[in-house]
Write an enzyme that holds these catalytic residues in place. Structure first.
Site, PDB file in Angstrom:
ATOM      1  N   ARG A 292     -35.755   7.291  25.700  1.00 27.15           N
ATOM      2  CA  ARG A 292     -34.460   7.223  26.390  1.00 27.15           C
ATOM      3  C   ARG A 292     -33.371   7.048  25.347  1.00 27.15           C
ATOM      4  O   ARG A 292     -33.674   6.877  24.171  1.00 27.15           O
ATOM      5  CB  ARG A 292     -34.448   6.000  27.304  1.00 27.15           C
ATOM      6  CG  ARG A 292     -34.801   4.767  26.507  1.00 27.15           C
ATOM      7  CD  ARG A 292     -34.530   3.472  27.179  1.00 27.15           C
ATOM      8  NE  ARG A 292     -35.293   2.388  26.602  1.00 27.15           N
ATOM      9  CZ  ARG A 292     -34.966   1.701  25.517  1.00 27.15           C
ATOM     10  NH1 ARG A 292     -33.844   1.969  24.884  1.00 27.15           N
ATOM     11  NH2 ARG A 292     -35.737   0.750  25.044  1.00 27.15           N
ATOM     12  N   ARG A 338     -23.690  -6.681  19.504  1.00 28.36           N
ATOM     13  CA  ARG A 338     -23.817  -6.774  20.963  1.00 28.36           C
ATOM     14  C   ARG A 338     -23.159  -8.081  21.408  1.00 28.36           C
ATOM     15  O   ARG A 338     -23.601  -9.167  21.011  1.00 28.36           O
ATOM     16  CB  ARG A 338     -25.285  -6.794  21.381  1.00 28.36           C
ATOM     17  CG  ARG A 338     -26.034  -5.552  20.975  1.00 28.36           C
ATOM     18  CD  ARG A 338     -27.389  -5.528  21.644  1.00 28.36           C
ATOM     19  NE  ARG A 338     -28.208  -4.466  21.096  1.00 28.36           N
ATOM     20  CZ  ARG A 338     -29.330  -4.028  21.660  1.00 28.36           C
ATOM     21  NH1 ARG A 338     -29.757  -4.576  22.780  1.00 28.36           N
ATOM     22  NH2 ARG A 338     -30.033  -3.063  21.110  1.00 28.36           N
TER      23      ARG A 338
END
Ligand code: ADP
Length: 445
Positions: A292, A338
């Protein structure tokens, strides 16, 4: 190219995909749960469909509702993003059966690579080095002990269906290994409904280095270089950079070739990532393939100038890659942080709630992939990633300084975030020297 696609995801990646679609002239359908009613990805899509209550199991994981949403809106394809149904072969199969193109590899490849033990076997067969360990699923504890004595402690027991760091246990002794065998199996059964485990040598102080690949449906495969993802807390990545401070041109070429042959050997299509761990002597071993797009795809985009989401759409619509390996060049240095709504002072406990004030950094070389805005209520139901802060600069030193400057400017009020924790890492002398491993965070805490 498709005229309309549905995005079976939420948050920043949903918005990221919408942006790529808008630039390609593709119309978008967002799906959302009750908790995401006011989220920006819902309003920026051309159409949106509510698919159920807030819990993921009642909405973003409900395949039949997502398929129904695609059918009523006449979407030709589904982009699954990452997480949720992105690596679920059954979902890809159902899409195929309903004549909706799944933007990702075939269900067969997702199934093969989703079984990490099978992926290991497949890679060894084509000569890609895997971490020394078992040849197949462990039959029992005795077999685990026998292999541990052959390869030497420490060892790691890993769930074949594993993901997100679940179902992994490290053992340094015989007794610890017996415990690890049973606890890893129990955790795997609970998390994945599959208790199969295998054993690997536990590499001391490794680095996590992964290679991005793109493969079209006409047998063309290229790699887009590496991402260094060793800054992890509990096997979850926090900071990623490209290029890796330790990967030379020669190593990049070798790892790239290994990743391309891995993809070719299974007839891989679309975007994927081949993950390796690297020991202190720069030997690298395959650990798994993610079928993915990944959270950290952004830094590869920054250094290659390619748009990986657009490439995914082009590939899924049957186009050939418009470039060959020799056309792919790398420029400068990129880092991603992040930003999570978590409280680092309280064991990184999630900190959902209302964002009262926010100020985003700006200026040269700054990219922010986020879906939050002032007064947005961060729901309690999903992961805590609220923004990805990405910088690009001429070189690593400049990128680090730029990231520190951007984190200084980034202001969020109302919820706790990991901003100050990330800043501390960026300012750390060893990090600045590129001298770190997956053990880095454990060591500095
Ligand atoms: P998951 O699918 O749960 O993310 P991975 O196999 O990708 O699991 O491993 C996640 C992380 O665990 C790696 O990035 C690395 O930090 C650590 N890890 C995995 N295998 C090993 C190993 N054999 N030795 C040392 N660390 C490992």
């Amino acid at each position: 190219m498709f005229s309309k696609i549905l995005i079976a995801n939420r948050g920043e990646i949903s918005l990221r995909i919408i942006r790529a679609c808008k630039e390609l002239g593709v119309r978008t359908v967002a799906v959302f749960s009750n908790a995401d009613k006011y989220a920006s990805f819902v309003h920026l899509a051309d159409e949106s469909v509510c698919i159920g209550p807030s819990a993921s199991s009642d909405s973003y994981l409900k395949m039949e509702r997502i398929i129904a949403a695609a059918e009523i809106t006449d979407a030709e394809a589904i982009h699954p993003g990452y997480g949720f149904l992105a690596e679920n072969p059954e979902f890809a199969e159902i899409c195929e059966a309903c004549n909706i193109k799944f933007i990702g590899p075939s269900p067969q490849v997702i199934r093969l690579m989703g079984d990490k033990n099978n992926a290991r076997i497949t890679m060894s067969k084509i000569g890609v080095q895997v971490v020394p360990g078992s040849k197949d699923i462990l039959k029992d504890e005795k077999e685990a002990l026998k292999i541990a004595h052959e390869i030497g402690f420490p060892v790691i027991i890993k769930a074949s269906a594993g993901g997100g760091g679940k179902g992994m246990r490290v053992a340094h002794t015989d007794i610890a290994l017996s415990n690890a065998f049973f606890t890893a199996k129990a955790e795997a059964e609970k998390a994945f409904g599959n208790s199969d485990v295998y054993i690997e040598k536990y590499i001391d102080d490794p680095r996590h280095i992964e290679i991005q690949v793109l493969a079209d449906e006409h047998n063309n495969v290229v790699h887009l270089g590496e991402r260094e993802c060793s800054i992890q807390r509990r096997h979850q990545k926090l900071i990623e950079e490209s290029p890796s401070p330790i990967v030379t041109k020669e190593i990049r070429e070798k790892m790239g070739k290994a990743a391309v042959s891995a993809a070719k050997s299974v007839n891989y299509t679309n975007a994927g990532t081949v993950e390796f761990i690297m020991d202190k002597d720069l030997n690298y071993y395959f650990i798994e393939m993610n079928t993915r797009v990944q959270v950290e795809h952004t830094i590869t985009e920054e250094v290659t100038g390619l748009d990986i989401i657009k490439e995914q759409l082009k590939i899924a619509s049957g186009e050939k890659l418009a470039f060959k390996q020799k056309d792919i060049t790398f420029h400068g240095h990129s880092i991603e942080c992040r930003i999570n709504a978590e409280d680092p002072d309280k064991g990184f406990r999630p900190s959902p709630g209302k964002i009262t004030k926010i100020h985003f950094p700006g200026g040269p070389g700054i990219r922010i992939d986020t879906f939050i805005y002032p007064d947005f209520l961060i729901p309690t139901f999903y992961d805590s990633l609220i923004a990805k802060l990405i910088v690009k600069a001429q070189n690593r030193k400049e990128a680090i300084n730029r990231m520190i400057r951007a984190l200084d400017e980034f202001y969020v009020d109302g919820v706790k975030t990991t901003i100050s924790f990330l800043k501390m890492i960026l300012k750390n002398g060893d990090f600045q020297k590129g001298n770190y491993s997956t053990k880095f965070i454990e060591r500095i805490m």
